[in-house]
Design an enzyme around this catalytic site. Structure first.
Site, mmCIF file in Angstrom:
data_model
loop_
_atom_site.group_PDB
_atom_site.id
_atom_site.type_symbol
_atom_site.label_atom_id
_atom_site.label_comp_id
_atom_site.label_asym_id
_atom_site.label_seq_id
_atom_site.Cartn_x
_atom_site.Cartn_y
_atom_site.Cartn_z
ATOM 1 N N ARG A 195 -4.892 1.418 10.221
ATOM 2 C CA ARG A 195 -6.260 1.817 9.854
ATOM 3 C C ARG A 195 -7.252 1.404 10.925
ATOM 4 O O ARG A 195 -8.168 2.149 11.267
ATOM 5 C CB ARG A 195 -6.646 1.198 8.527
ATOM 6 C CG ARG A 195 -6.756 2.272 7.499
ATOM 7 C CD ARG A 195 -7.468 1.789 6.286
ATOM 8 N NE ARG A 195 -6.686 2.229 5.143
ATOM 9 C CZ ARG A 195 -7.019 1.999 3.903
ATOM 10 N NH1 ARG A 195 -8.121 1.321 3.631
ATOM 11 N NH2 ARG A 195 -6.277 2.437 2.932
ATOM 12 N N ARG A 236 3.870 0.003 -0.161
ATOM 13 C CA ARG A 236 3.052 0.366 -1.330
ATOM 14 C C ARG A 236 3.613 1.629 -1.965
ATOM 15 O O ARG A 236 3.644 2.682 -1.314
ATOM 16 C CB ARG A 236 1.599 0.635 -0.923
ATOM 17 C CG ARG A 236 0.890 -0.529 -0.252
ATOM 18 C CD ARG A 236 0.318 -1.497 -1.272
ATOM 19 N NE ARG A 236 -0.034 -2.756 -0.652
ATOM 20 C CZ ARG A 236 -1.270 -3.133 -0.342
ATOM 21 N NH1 ARG A 236 -2.270 -2.332 -0.613
ATOM 22 N NH2 ARG A 236 -1.500 -4.315 0.194
ATOM 23 N N GLU A 247 -12.686 0.849 4.590
ATOM 24 C CA GLU A 247 -12.202 -0.530 4.472
ATOM 25 C C GLU A 247 -11.024 -0.782 5.403
ATOM 26 O O GLU A 247 -10.082 0.000 5.466
ATOM 27 C CB GLU A 247 -11.760 -0.761 3.024
ATOM 28 C CG GLU A 247 -11.263 -2.164 2.771
ATOM 29 C CD GLU A 247 -10.332 -2.235 1.570
ATOM 30 O OE1 GLU A 247 -10.627 -1.621 0.537
ATOM 31 O OE2 GLU A 247 -9.284 -2.923 1.685
ATOM 32 N N ARG A 275 -5.742 8.076 4.755
ATOM 33 C CA ARG A 275 -5.727 6.662 5.149
ATOM 34 C C ARG A 275 -4.699 5.796 4.425
ATOM 35 O O ARG A 275 -4.712 4.576 4.540
ATOM 36 C CB ARG A 275 -7.123 6.074 4.980
ATOM 37 C CG ARG A 275 -7.591 5.994 3.545
ATOM 38 C CD ARG A 275 -8.983 5.434 3.516
ATOM 39 N NE ARG A 275 -9.268 4.735 2.292
ATOM 40 C CZ ARG A 275 -10.450 4.222 1.992
ATOM 41 N NH1 ARG A 275 -11.439 4.318 2.842
ATOM 42 N NH2 ARG A 275 -10.638 3.585 0.853
ATOM 43 N N HIS A 276 -3.830 6.432 3.649
ATOM 44 C CA HIS A 276 -2.800 5.649 2.944
ATOM 45 C C HIS A 276 -1.402 6.062 3.383
ATOM 46 O O HIS A 276 -1.109 7.244 3.510
ATOM 47 C CB HIS A 276 -2.898 5.873 1.429
ATOM 48 C CG HIS A 276 -4.093 5.219 0.810
ATOM 49 N ND1 HIS A 276 -5.255 5.898 0.568
ATOM 50 C CD2 HIS A 276 -4.291 3.941 0.411
ATOM 51 C CE1 HIS A 276 -6.134 5.055 0.024
ATOM 52 N NE2 HIS A 276 -5.579 3.854 -0.084
ATOM 53 N N SER A 281 -9.318 -6.777 3.404
ATOM 54 C CA SER A 281 -9.697 -7.374 2.129
ATOM 55 C C SER A 281 -9.311 -8.838 2.205
ATOM 56 O O SER A 281 -8.203 -9.156 2.659
ATOM 57 C CB SER A 281 -8.876 -6.750 1.004
ATOM 58 O OG SER A 281 -9.688 -5.972 0.200
ATOM 59 N N GLU A 290 2.384 3.671 -3.848
ATOM 60 C CA GLU A 290 1.267 4.444 -4.412
ATOM 61 C C GLU A 290 1.369 5.887 -3.967
ATOM 62 O O GLU A 290 1.570 6.145 -2.784
ATOM 63 C CB GLU A 290 -0.070 3.878 -3.911
ATOM 64 C CG GLU A 290 -0.442 2.584 -4.584
ATOM 65 C CD GLU A 290 -1.412 1.759 -3.757
ATOM 66 O OE1 GLU A 290 -1.791 2.203 -2.645
ATOM 67 O OE2 GLU A 290 -1.761 0.670 -4.211
HETATM 68 P P1 ATP Z 1 -7.624 0.882 -0.386
HETATM 69 O O1 ATP Z 1 -8.731 0.524 -1.318
HETATM 70 O O2 ATP Z 1 -8.102 1.565 0.848
HETATM 71 O O3 ATP Z 1 -6.489 1.590 -1.030
HETATM 72 P P2 ATP Z 1 -6.571 -1.720 -0.813
HETATM 73 O O4 ATP Z 1 -7.780 -2.342 -1.430
HETATM 74 O O5 ATP Z 1 -5.440 -1.327 -1.662
HETATM 75 O O6 ATP Z 1 -7.022 -0.493 0.126
HETATM 76 P P3 ATP Z 1 -5.553 -4.129 0.242
HETATM 77 O O7 ATP Z 1 -4.453 -4.202 -0.718
HETATM 78 O O8 ATP Z 1 -6.674 -5.035 0.084
HETATM 79 O O9 ATP Z 1 -6.080 -2.645 0.337
HETATM 80 O O10 ATP Z 1 -4.919 -4.217 1.719
HETATM 81 C C1 ATP Z 1 -5.587 -4.771 2.834
HETATM 82 C C2 ATP Z 1 -5.718 -3.758 3.943
HETATM 83 O O11 ATP Z 1 -4.497 -3.108 4.180
HETATM 84 C C3 ATP Z 1 -6.690 -2.640 3.682
HETATM 85 O O12 ATP Z 1 -7.996 -3.025 3.977
HETATM 86 C C4 ATP Z 1 -6.204 -1.583 4.613
HETATM 87 O O13 ATP Z 1 -6.632 -1.833 5.935
HETATM 88 C C5 ATP Z 1 -4.721 -1.765 4.574
HETATM 89 N N1 ATP Z 1 -4.092 -0.872 3.600
HETATM 90 C C6 ATP Z 1 -4.030 -1.000 2.279
HETATM 91 N N2 ATP Z 1 -3.320 -0.025 1.693
HETATM 92 C C7 ATP Z 1 -2.887 0.755 2.700
HETATM 93 C C8 ATP Z 1 -2.080 1.920 2.751
HETATM 94 N N3 ATP Z 1 -1.569 2.449 1.647
HETATM 95 N N4 ATP Z 1 -1.820 2.456 3.972
HETATM 96 C C9 ATP Z 1 -2.318 1.909 5.087
HETATM 97 N N5 ATP Z 1 -3.081 0.803 5.103
HETATM 98 C C10 ATP Z 1 -3.371 0.228 3.922
#
Ligand code: ATP
Length: 565
Positions: A539, A334, A488, A342-343, A491, A336
């Site tokens: 996570r 990602r 979270e 948590r990211h 998803s 981002e």
């Molecule tokens: P968030 O809202 O917390 O940024 P997201 O909605 O972008 O998460 P999804 O794309 O749905 O997350 O990814 C599914 C799962 O992957 C999330 O529930 C989380 O457990 C994990 N996840 C997502 N982005 C990250 C990240 N940048 N680092 C670590 N784990 C992540």
């Protein structure tokens, strides 16, 4: 005879030589003779001392010379096939047994010149070892050498297991110690330790470490003293991550990563038993899919490629290819710039996708069963590791609901109502931000006494284009998120399996169907209804153990500011 002996008297009579020069005076000659006598005596004394020293040295030849020292670098000289034991297997039952083991010296502490205590460590286990001067067994030189071993040296130890006179608090094995008879150095240190394993293992006191990465900016110098225990140094997260190999050696880290492996294993086992197969989707992609903004672009020969931000497309295409139930454990990238607790920019995704017979709740329930299998498995088989982590990261035990009532499932609307009732001002379809997510977690914990729950039926506007709308209310969707301790962790949703409808939803979200032609084509050729979900491994681990920062749950974390080590 002495009268005829021309000693001192005669030359004095000839005090003038042939050239008429005056010779030494009588008193001077006397002085010289005295001096000569003195030198002779001193030489005799020195010779005697030398002899004595030689005798002493001979007496002190180290009888234990073969019983300690550095082993040759290459190894592989001989192969004795002697069993080497694990510290975890030691107990009072083995009292008196001779054992051989390889371990790290966590600390060596000399007591006078005749005794040294070693704290020996293997992964999450440690034992006290003792080396005491004993005639013909352990020499003074051997004890001195052992006391000089640097902390974190790797040694080969032979000794006898002995019941400890009183419980040993500083080691994980408290009822026995090892009385060492042989001690060899396998690998020493060529650099200074950045911090001690003991400092790195001390309990994290409140406010010790900030949640978000930006706070890494704090200089270590500002914060090397633990305010709660001023006699000890504390080790900041940044320092730990910069020196990750040392930090990973702590018993806490060893336990954390055993638990990480356990989560992956429990996920795999449960899905295997439920008819899933493991797939491996490519991480290099030709187009920036899903959401272009958060995708890493990499050079690919003369052009560019993009790192997959989830296995979403590939796992759906595997369903279109009739694999029915698939899962993957693999890296997710990602791009981002989220500097939060948590990211990360790279994490391990636990993903699955399966066909639906009648209702998308089949998928949601299967995902729920995956989590229950993980939670139960950790509690039943890994309580030792959980307890080790808890010593450093004190936390309430993770709670989930068992029995007929099962996991708490509420709709997005109900979640919204709970927040509004708690005083949060928000619209019915507003996204739930991190702060409110946590607030909801606290409300739910107080009301339902659970740290784990599911929110179902998210507004369509908050979900990606491939999400299937609710059949009764198209503003809602057949989608869900799972939460642990108010954050979270998953998803998921039913996906659109009809190509025409998919293209329509893509256009609504501003995505050109032609930019994802092979994905859309998979549905043009007929695809069963299906759904799935994606979980972040780190996570889950962070929240189960309450480690407070996802980097602790990743061996070598990657975030916007960290690509090393
Ligand atoms: P968030 O809202 O917390 O940024 P997201 O909605 O972008 O998460 P999804 O794309 O749905 O997350 O990814 C599914 C799962 O992957 C999330 O529930 C989380 O457990 C994990 N996840 C997502 N982005 C990250 C990240 N940048 N680092 C670590 N784990 C992540």
């Amino acid at each position: 005879m002495s009268d005829n002996n021309p000693t001192v008297a005669e030359p004095v009579a000839q005090a003038v030589d042939a050239e008429g020069q005056a010779g030494p005076t009588k008193s001077e000659l006397k002085k010289r003779a005295k001096q000569a006598e003195k030198e002779k005596k001193a030489a005799e004394k020195a010779a005697k001392q030398k002899e004595l020293d030689a005798q002493k040295q001979a007496a002190e030849v180290d009888f234990a010379a073969e019983l300690y020292g550095k082993l040759p670098l290459n190894q592989s000289q001989t192969r004795t096939n002697q069993t080497r034991i694990q510290i975890s297997t030691l107990s009072a039952d083995r009292d008196g047994e001779q054992v051989l083991l390889r371990a790290r010296v966590q600390t060596s502490r000399a007591q006078g010149s005749k005794m040294v205590f070693l704290n020996l460590r293997q992964r999450t286990d440690s034992v006290q070892a003792l080396l005491v001067v004993a005639p013909e067994k352990v020499s003074k030189q051997m004890v001195k050498w052992a006391a000089g071993l640097s902390d974190e040296s790797i040694v080969l130890v032979e000794g006898v297991v002995a019941k400890a006179p009183e419980p040993i608090k500083s080691a994980s094995v408290s009822d026995v110690e090892i009385h060492v008879s042989k001690l060899y150095l396998i690998s020493g240190l060529e650099a200074r330790l950045p911090f001690t394993i003991e400092d790195a293992t001390r309990p994290i006191t409140t406010g010790d470490e900030p949640e978000d990465e930006d706070d890494e900016k704090q200089e270590d110098a500002q914060a090397t003293q633990d305010p709660a225990q001023p006699q000890f140094n504390r080790v900041l997260l940044k320092t730990r991550l910069d020196n990750r190999v040392i930090d990973l050696r702590t018993q806490t880290s060893q336990a954390v990563f055993r638990l990480q492996a356990a989560i992956g294993e429990l996920f795999r086992q449960h899905l295997h038993h439920n008819g899933f197969i493991e797939i491996h989707s490519p991480k290099l992609q030709g187009a920036a899919t899903e959401s272009g903004a958060s995708v890493f672009k990499v050079g690919y020969f003369k052009g560019n490629a993009f790192l997959a931000q989830s296995p979403q497309l590939a796992k759906q295409m595997a369903i279109a290819a009739d694999f029915e139930r698939v899962y993957e454990i693999g890296p997710v990238f990602r791009a981002e710039n989220s500097r939060t607790h948590r990211h990360m920019t790279e994490f391990m995704g636990l993903d699955l996708e399966m066909t639906i017979e009648e209702h998308y709740h089949e998928v949601m329930e299967l995902l729920d069963s995956v989590f229950l299998a993980i939670f139960r498995g950790l509690k039943e088989k890994y309580s030792k590791e959980i307890d080790i982590v808890r010593k450093q990261f004190p936390a309430d035990e993770f709670k989930w609901r068992e029995g007929p009532e099962g996991t708490l499932k509420i709709t997005f609307k109900e979640a919204n109502d709970l927040l509004v009732a708690d005083g949060v001002e928000r619209g019915p379809q507003d996204d739930i931000d991190t702060e409110n997510e946590k607030r909801l977690g606290r409300i739910i914990k107080a009301k339902y006494d659970t740290d784990y729950y599911i929110i179902d039926k998210f507004p369509m506007a908050l979900r990606p284009f491939y999400t299937m709308p609710d059949p009764d209310d198209p503003t809602l969707s057949n989608s869900y998120d799972f939460f642990m301790r108010g954050e979270e962790i998953l998803s998921g949703a039913q996906r659109i399996h009809d190509s025409a409808f998919l293209c329509e939803k893509m256009r609504e979200k501003g995505v050109d169907p032609d930019s994802m032609k092979s994905y859309v084509d998979a549905f043009r050729l007929g695809c069963p209804p299906h759904g799935g979900g994606g979980i972040g491994l780190e996570r889950v681990l962070m929240l189960f153990l309450k480690l407070n920062n996802i980097r602790r749950a990743s061996m070598f974390p990657r975030d916007p500011k960290r690509l090393e080590p």
